[in-house]
Structure formats: C-alpha cells, structure tokens
Design a protein around this motif. Structure first.
Motif, PDB file in Angstrom:
ATOM      1  N   THR A  23       0.824  -1.208   0.000  1.00 56.88           N
ATOM      2  CA  THR A  23       0.000   0.000   0.000  1.00 56.88           C
ATOM      3  C   THR A  23       0.856   1.254   0.000  1.00 56.88           C
ATOM      4  N   PHE A  24       1.871   1.285   0.825  1.00 59.88           N
ATOM      5  CA  PHE A  24       2.725   2.469   0.895  1.00 59.88           C
ATOM      6  C   PHE A  24       3.563   2.632  -0.375  1.00 59.88           C
ATOM      7  N   THR A  25       3.913   1.552  -1.025  1.00 59.06           N
ATOM      8  CA  THR A  25       4.611   1.644  -2.306  1.00 59.06           C
ATOM      9  C   THR A  25       3.703   2.250  -3.365  1.00 59.06           C
ATOM     10  N   VAL A  26       2.466   1.783  -3.430  1.00 63.19           N
ATOM     11  CA  VAL A  26       1.507   2.331  -4.391  1.00 63.19           C
ATOM     12  C   VAL A  26       1.247   3.809  -4.098  1.00 63.19           C
ATOM     13  N   LEU A  27       1.092   4.167  -2.827  1.00 63.54           N
ATOM     14  CA  LEU A  27       0.880   5.567  -2.459  1.00 63.54           C
ATOM     15  C   LEU A  27       2.067   6.438  -2.863  1.00 63.54           C
ATOM     16  N   ALA A  28       3.274   5.914  -2.677  1.00 59.70           N
ATOM     17  CA  ALA A  28       4.465   6.681  -3.038  1.00 59.70           C
ATOM     18  C   ALA A  28       4.555   6.901  -4.538  1.00 59.70           C
ATOM     19  N   ILE A  29       4.074   5.942  -5.329  1.00 58.79           N
ATOM     20  CA  ILE A  29       4.109   6.080  -6.785  1.00 58.79           C
ATOM     21  C   ILE A  29       3.017   7.031  -7.256  1.00 58.79           C
ATOM     22  N   LYS A  30       1.811   6.866  -6.724  1.00 59.37           N
ATOM     23  CA  LYS A  30       0.680   7.681  -7.170  1.00 59.37           C
ATOM     24  C   LYS A  30       0.718   9.094  -6.605  1.00 59.37           C
ATOM     25  N   PHE A  31       1.106   9.238  -5.344  1.00 59.47           N
ATOM     26  CA  PHE A  31       1.107  10.537  -4.671  1.00 59.47           C
ATOM     27  C   PHE A  31       2.465  10.801  -4.039  1.00 59.47           C
ATOM     28  N   PRO A  32       3.451  11.198  -4.858  1.00 66.33           N
ATOM     29  CA  PRO A  32       4.773  11.478  -4.273  1.00 66.33           C
ATOM     30  C   PRO A  32       4.674  12.619  -3.259  1.00 66.33           C
ATOM     31  N   GLU A  33       5.470  12.536  -2.236  1.00 65.14           N
ATOM     32  CA  GLU A  33       5.428  13.571  -1.213  1.00 65.14           C
ATOM     33  C   GLU A  33       6.819  14.101  -0.947  1.00 65.14           C
ATOM     34  N   THR A  34       6.866  15.282  -0.380  1.00 64.71           N
ATOM     35  CA  THR A  34       8.128  15.841   0.057  1.00 64.71           C
ATOM     36  C   THR A  34       8.257  15.558   1.546  1.00 64.71           C
ATOM     37  N   PRO A  35       9.454  15.312   2.004  1.00 68.68           N
ATOM     38  CA  PRO A  35       9.626  15.046   3.438  1.00 68.68           C
ATOM     39  C   PRO A  35       9.178  16.250   4.274  1.00 68.68           C
ATOM     40  N   ARG A  36       8.693  15.973   5.469  1.00 65.98           N
ATOM     41  CA  ARG A  36       8.279  17.050   6.369  1.00 65.98           C
ATOM     42  C   ARG A  36       8.997  16.908   7.693  1.00 65.98           C
ATOM     43  N   VAL A  37       9.088  18.006   8.412  1.00 65.49           N
ATOM     44  CA  VAL A  37       9.759  18.029   9.708  1.00 65.49           C
ATOM     45  C   VAL A  37       8.690  18.093  10.791  1.00 65.49           C
ATOM     46  N   GLY A  38       8.737  17.157  11.717  1.00 64.63           N
ATOM     47  CA  GLY A  38       7.762  17.105  12.796  1.00 64.63           C
ATOM     48  C   GLY A  38       8.411  17.365  14.141  1.00 64.63           C
ATOM     49  N   VAL A  39       7.842  16.781  15.184  1.00 67.13           N
ATOM     50  CA  VAL A  39       8.321  17.028  16.539  1.00 67.13           C
ATOM     51  C   VAL A  39       9.712  16.454  16.795  1.00 67.13           C
ATOM     52  N   LEU A  40      10.128  15.482  16.013  1.00 69.03           N
ATOM     53  CA  LEU A  40      11.479  14.927  16.185  1.00 69.03           C
ATOM     54  C   LEU A  40      12.556  15.801  15.558  1.00 69.03           C
ATOM     55  N   ARG A  41      12.124  16.800  14.795  1.00 69.14           N
ATOM     56  CA  ARG A  41      13.029  17.741  14.109  1.00 69.14           C
ATOM     57  C   ARG A  41      13.921  17.048  13.083  1.00 69.14           C
ATOM     58  N   ILE A  42      13.406  15.967  12.478  1.00 70.79           N
ATOM     59  CA  ILE A  42      14.076  15.320  11.361  1.00 70.79           C
ATOM     60  C   ILE A  42      13.076  15.213  10.225  1.00 70.79           C
ATOM     61  N   GLU A  43      13.585  15.160   9.001  1.00 68.11           N
ATOM     62  CA  GLU A  43      12.696  14.993   7.857  1.00 68.11           C
ATOM     63  C   GLU A  43      12.217  13.546   7.797  1.00 68.11           C
TER      64      GLU A  43
END
Length: 90
Positions: A23-43
C-alpha cells in the motif's frame, strides 16, 4: 516450513505487514510527497513514519506483555493511538 510454527496469528501479522508495504509503495508512486519536519526535528516521509510506528508498536507490545500480561487486544488499541500520533505529528 514446519520448523517455523506458522500459526494463524503469525500469518496474519506478516500478511498485514506485506499489505502495508504494498500500500505504501503504491501511495508513493501515485502521490509522491516531500519530506516534512515534525516534533522529532528530522525529515520524515510516509515510509519513515510507518517504520517508526512498527518499531514503537513492537516495544509497546513487549512492554505490555511484561507489565500487564496477555490481554494483547488492549495493547493493539494503544498501538493504534500511537500510530495515529506518529502519522500526525512526526
């Protein structure tokens, strides 16, 4: 494969992990995303958050077994809340 003691819960566990990866592979192909920075302060990407969720859920289940006992369905509820938090804020 008799030596591996495949039980129904074990097969379901690995089946769910395989379905999540597909599922996550299909999502990555269909809807590419840019990394985001959250509470851990890492992308992090979706896959990173899935890995963090699976790793944390394993530790939650081990701690549950050690401190509470074998009522694992309640541990699954805690893991679901943890997963929602990771995907929302990490």
């Amino acid at each position: 494969m008799d030596w591996m003691a495949w039980t129904l819960p074990t097969a379901i566990f690995f089946g769910v992990i395989a379905c999540l990866l597909v599922t996550f592979t299909v999502l990555a192909i269909k809807f590419p995303e840019t990394p985001r920075v959250g509470v851990l302060r890492i992308e992090t990407t979706r896959g990173d958050r899935l890995f963090i969720t699976l790793l944390g859920s394993a530790f939650i289940n081990l701690a549950w077994l050690g401190f509470v006992g074998t009522d694992q369905p309640y541990a699954m509820i805690v893991c679901a809340i943890y997963a929602a938090a990771v995907f929302r804020w990490v």
